[in-house]
Design a protein around this motif. Structure first.
Motif, PDB file in Angstrom:
ATOM      1  N   MET A   1     -11.449  30.206 -20.213  1.00 24.69           N
ATOM      2  CA  MET A   1     -10.791  30.387 -18.921  1.00 24.69           C
ATOM      3  C   MET A   1     -11.705  29.850 -17.815  1.00 24.69           C
ATOM      4  N   LEU A   2     -11.123  29.136 -16.881  1.00 23.72           N
ATOM      5  CA  LEU A   2     -11.863  28.541 -15.781  1.00 23.72           C
ATOM      6  C   LEU A   2     -12.366  29.609 -14.819  1.00 23.72           C
ATOM      7  N   LYS A   3     -13.676  29.564 -14.537  1.00 20.48           N
ATOM      8  CA  LYS A   3     -14.250  30.482 -13.557  1.00 20.48           C
ATOM      9  C   LYS A   3     -14.331  29.739 -12.229  1.00 20.48           C
ATOM     10  N   LEU A   4     -13.639  30.241 -11.222  1.00 18.70           N
ATOM     11  CA  LEU A   4     -13.631  29.596  -9.921  1.00 18.70           C
ATOM     12  C   LEU A   4     -14.889  29.975  -9.143  1.00 18.70           C
ATOM     13  N   LYS A   5     -15.808  29.028  -9.057  1.00 12.78           N
ATOM     14  CA  LYS A   5     -17.041  29.277  -8.309  1.00 12.78           C
ATOM     15  C   LYS A   5     -16.721  29.224  -6.818  1.00 12.78           C
ATOM     16  N   PRO A   6     -17.322  30.107  -6.021  1.00  8.11           N
ATOM     17  CA  PRO A   6     -16.924  30.253  -4.626  1.00  8.11           C
ATOM     18  C   PRO A   6     -17.552  29.272  -3.637  1.00  8.11           C
ATOM     19  N   ASN A   7     -18.559  28.493  -4.075  1.00  4.65           N
ATOM     20  CA  ASN A   7     -19.269  27.621  -3.132  1.00  4.65           C
ATOM     21  C   ASN A   7     -19.621  26.285  -3.779  1.00  4.65           C
ATOM     22  N   CYS A   8     -19.794  25.278  -2.919  1.00  2.00           N
ATOM     23  CA  CYS A   8     -20.286  23.975  -3.360  1.00  2.00           C
ATOM     24  C   CYS A   8     -21.737  24.148  -3.803  1.00  2.00           C
ATOM     25  N   GLU A   9     -22.087  23.610  -4.968  1.00  2.00           N
ATOM     26  CA  GLU A   9     -23.437  23.731  -5.495  1.00  2.00           C
ATOM     27  C   GLU A   9     -24.423  22.826  -4.770  1.00  2.00           C
ATOM     28  N   CYS A  10     -23.947  21.952  -3.886  1.00  2.00           N
ATOM     29  CA  CYS A  10     -24.814  21.048  -3.135  1.00  2.00           C
ATOM     30  C   CYS A  10     -25.049  21.549  -1.710  1.00  2.00           C
ATOM     31  N   CYS A  11     -23.973  21.779  -0.955  1.00  2.00           N
ATOM     32  CA  CYS A  11     -24.100  22.145   0.465  1.00  2.00           C
ATOM     33  C   CYS A  11     -23.763  23.604   0.753  1.00  2.00           C
ATOM     34  N   ASN A  12     -23.322  24.325  -0.268  1.00  2.00           N
ATOM     35  CA  ASN A  12     -22.980  25.746  -0.152  1.00  2.00           C
ATOM     36  C   ASN A  12     -21.711  26.017   0.667  1.00  2.00           C
ATOM     37  N   CYS A  29     -19.084  22.611 -13.235  1.00  2.00           N
ATOM     38  CA  CYS A  29     -19.975  22.529 -12.080  1.00  2.00           C
ATOM     39  C   CYS A  29     -19.046  22.278 -10.895  1.00  2.00           C
ATOM     40  N   THR A  30     -19.291  22.924  -9.772  1.00  2.00           N
ATOM     41  CA  THR A  30     -18.348  22.901  -8.658  1.00  2.00           C
ATOM     42  C   THR A  30     -19.001  22.370  -7.388  1.00  2.00           C
ATOM     43  N   PHE A  31     -18.351  21.398  -6.775  1.00  2.00           N
ATOM     44  CA  PHE A  31     -18.835  20.775  -5.550  1.00  2.00           C
ATOM     45  C   PHE A  31     -17.652  20.493  -4.633  1.00  2.00           C
ATOM     46  N   CYS A  32     -17.928  20.349  -3.334  1.00  2.00           N
ATOM     47  CA  CYS A  32     -16.855  19.977  -2.404  1.00  2.00           C
ATOM     48  C   CYS A  32     -16.627  18.467  -2.500  1.00  2.00           C
ATOM     49  N   LYS A  33     -15.454  18.036  -2.084  1.00  2.00           N
ATOM     50  CA  LYS A  33     -15.068  16.628  -2.171  1.00  2.00           C
ATOM     51  C   LYS A  33     -16.028  15.729  -1.390  1.00  2.00           C
ATOM     52  N   THR A  34     -16.510  16.188  -0.236  1.00  2.00           N
ATOM     53  CA  THR A  34     -17.433  15.388   0.575  1.00  2.00           C
ATOM     54  C   THR A  34     -18.731  15.122  -0.176  1.00  2.00           C
ATOM     55  N   SER A  50     -18.292  13.016 -14.659  1.00  2.00           N
ATOM     56  CA  SER A  50     -17.547  12.702 -13.439  1.00  2.00           C
ATOM     57  C   SER A  50     -16.740  13.924 -13.026  1.00  2.00           C
ATOM     58  N   PHE A  51     -16.068  13.829 -11.902  1.00  2.00           N
ATOM     59  CA  PHE A  51     -15.361  14.967 -11.319  1.00  2.00           C
ATOM     60  C   PHE A  51     -13.853  14.770 -11.290  1.00  2.00           C
ATOM     61  N   LYS A  52     -13.166  15.888 -11.293  1.00  2.00           N
ATOM     62  CA  LYS A  52     -11.715  15.954 -11.113  1.00  2.00           C
ATOM     63  C   LYS A  52     -11.441  17.046 -10.085  1.00  2.00           C
ATOM     64  N   PRO A  53     -10.324  16.964  -9.370  1.00  2.00           N
ATOM     65  CA  PRO A  53      -9.982  18.057  -8.442  1.00  2.00           C
ATOM     66  C   PRO A  53      -9.786  19.365  -9.206  1.00  2.00           C
ATOM     67  N   ARG A  54     -10.324  20.440  -8.652  1.00  2.00           N
ATOM     68  CA  ARG A  54     -10.092  21.766  -9.243  1.00  2.00           C
ATOM     69  C   ARG A  54      -8.702  22.222  -8.815  1.00  2.00           C
ATOM     70  N   LEU A  55      -7.940  22.745  -9.741  1.00  2.00           N
ATOM     71  CA  LEU A  55      -6.603  23.219  -9.404  1.00  2.00           C
ATOM     72  C   LEU A  55      -6.707  24.408  -8.458  1.00  2.00           C
ATOM     73  N   ALA A  56      -5.973  24.347  -7.382  1.00  2.00           N
ATOM     74  CA  ALA A  56      -5.960  25.437  -6.412  1.00  2.00           C
ATOM     75  C   ALA A  56      -5.096  26.573  -6.925  1.00  2.00           C
ATOM     76  N   ASP A  57      -5.527  27.788  -6.670  1.00  2.00           N
ATOM     77  CA  ASP A  57      -4.766  28.973  -7.039  1.00  2.00           C
ATOM     78  C   ASP A  57      -3.682  29.168  -5.990  1.00  2.00           C
TER      79      ASP A  57
END
Length: 65
Positions: A1-12, A29-34, A50-57
């Motif tokens: 099951m996907l764990k939705l991390k609450p913050n970007c691991e780069c800029c928080n 691993c979770t990061f913001c699009k920017t 590489s990255f893919k968009p995380r599905l929004a709840d």
């Protein structure tokens, strides 16, 4: 099951479960699009993937009477 991390691991930056700005790699691993586009250049610094968009709840709010 996907764990939705609450913050970007780069800029928080906060990435709420409903955020369409969150990107994940195959190891979740979770990061913001920017950060993915401008800092990481679409390469995860943790696993090299590489990255893919995380599905929004998109849970619907219950109707109020």
């Amino acid at each position: 099951m996907l764990k939705l991390k609450p913050n970007c691991e780069c800029c928080n930056k906060a990435l709420l479960p409903t955020s369409t700005d969150a990107m994940i790699c195959s190891y979740e691993c979770t990061f913001c699009k920017t950060c993915v586009e401008k800092v990481l250049l679409n390469v995860c610094p943790n696993c090299g993937g590489s990255f893919k968009p995380r599905l929004a709840d998109k849970k619907e709010k219950p109707e109020s009477d």
